[in-house]
Design a protein around this motif. Structure first.
Motif, PDB file in Angstrom:
ATOM      1  N   VAL A   1      13.462 128.658   5.461  1.00  0.00           N
ATOM      2  CA  VAL A   1      12.573 127.528   5.725  1.00  0.00           C
ATOM      3  C   VAL A   1      12.922 126.797   7.009  1.00  0.00           C
ATOM      4  O   VAL A   1      12.239 125.834   7.380  1.00  0.00           O
ATOM      5  CB  VAL A   1      12.585 126.525   4.544  1.00  0.00           C
TER       6      VAL A   1
ATOM      7  N   MET B   1       7.706 119.331   4.459  1.00  0.00           N
ATOM      8  CA  MET B   1       7.405 120.759   4.473  1.00  0.00           C
ATOM      9  C   MET B   1       6.147 120.987   5.302  1.00  0.00           C
ATOM     10  O   MET B   1       5.064 120.526   4.920  1.00  0.00           O
ATOM     11  CB  MET B   1       7.214 121.276   3.043  1.00  0.00           C
TER      12      MET B   1
ATOM     13  N   ASP C   1       6.098 129.917  -0.420  1.00  0.00           N
ATOM     14  CA  ASP C   1       6.775 128.654  -0.727  1.00  0.00           C
ATOM     15  C   ASP C   1       6.370 128.095  -2.085  1.00  0.00           C
ATOM     16  O   ASP C   1       6.933 127.082  -2.531  1.00  0.00           O
ATOM     17  CB  ASP C   1       6.457 127.618   0.352  1.00  0.00           C
TER      18      ASP C   1
END
Length: 121
Positions: free
Chosen positions: A62, A81, A88
């Motif tokens: 990530v 995010m 994800d």
């Protein structure tokens, strides 16, 4: 320490979400807060963690898309995010342990209840 995770939801690929983890019940100092995620049928996976000082460690999967931060005055840790992908999709948990960042979930003493993140293509 009690942890309350929030901010999950459903987004399309490429979208963004910000998760929050609010801590209560004890002094927040000296605690590392980490984010983990677990997709159906998979093991719980380390995402990112942050020390009280602000030092962070982020998983390669990530890195560059997710950013962890904390507001010690609010006893809250955030996971921003961006550029979300279907991979994800998972339940995201925040957890706390003292002093050191460790990526193994078994070393964390306190856990929030989890918040679902779903990314559609």
């Amino acid at each position: 320490v009690q942890l309350q995770a929030s901010g999950g939801g459903s987004v399309q690929a490429g979208g963004s979400l910000r998760l929050s983890c609010a801590a209560s019940g004890s002094t927040f100092s000296n605690y590392v807060v980490g984010w983990f995620r677990q997709a159906p049928g998979k093991d719980r996976e380390f995402v990112a963690a942050i020390k009280y000082s602000g030092s962070t460690y982020t998983a390669d999967s990530v890195k560059g898309r997710f950013t962890i931060s904390r507001d010690n005055a609010k006893n809250t840790v955030y996971l921003q995010m961006n550029s979300l992908k279907p991979m994800d999709t998972a339940v995201y948990y925040c957890a706390a342990r003292k002093y050191y960042i460790i990526t193994s979930s078994t070393t964390y003493d306190y856990w929030g209840q989890g918040t679902q993140v779903t990314v559609s293509s």
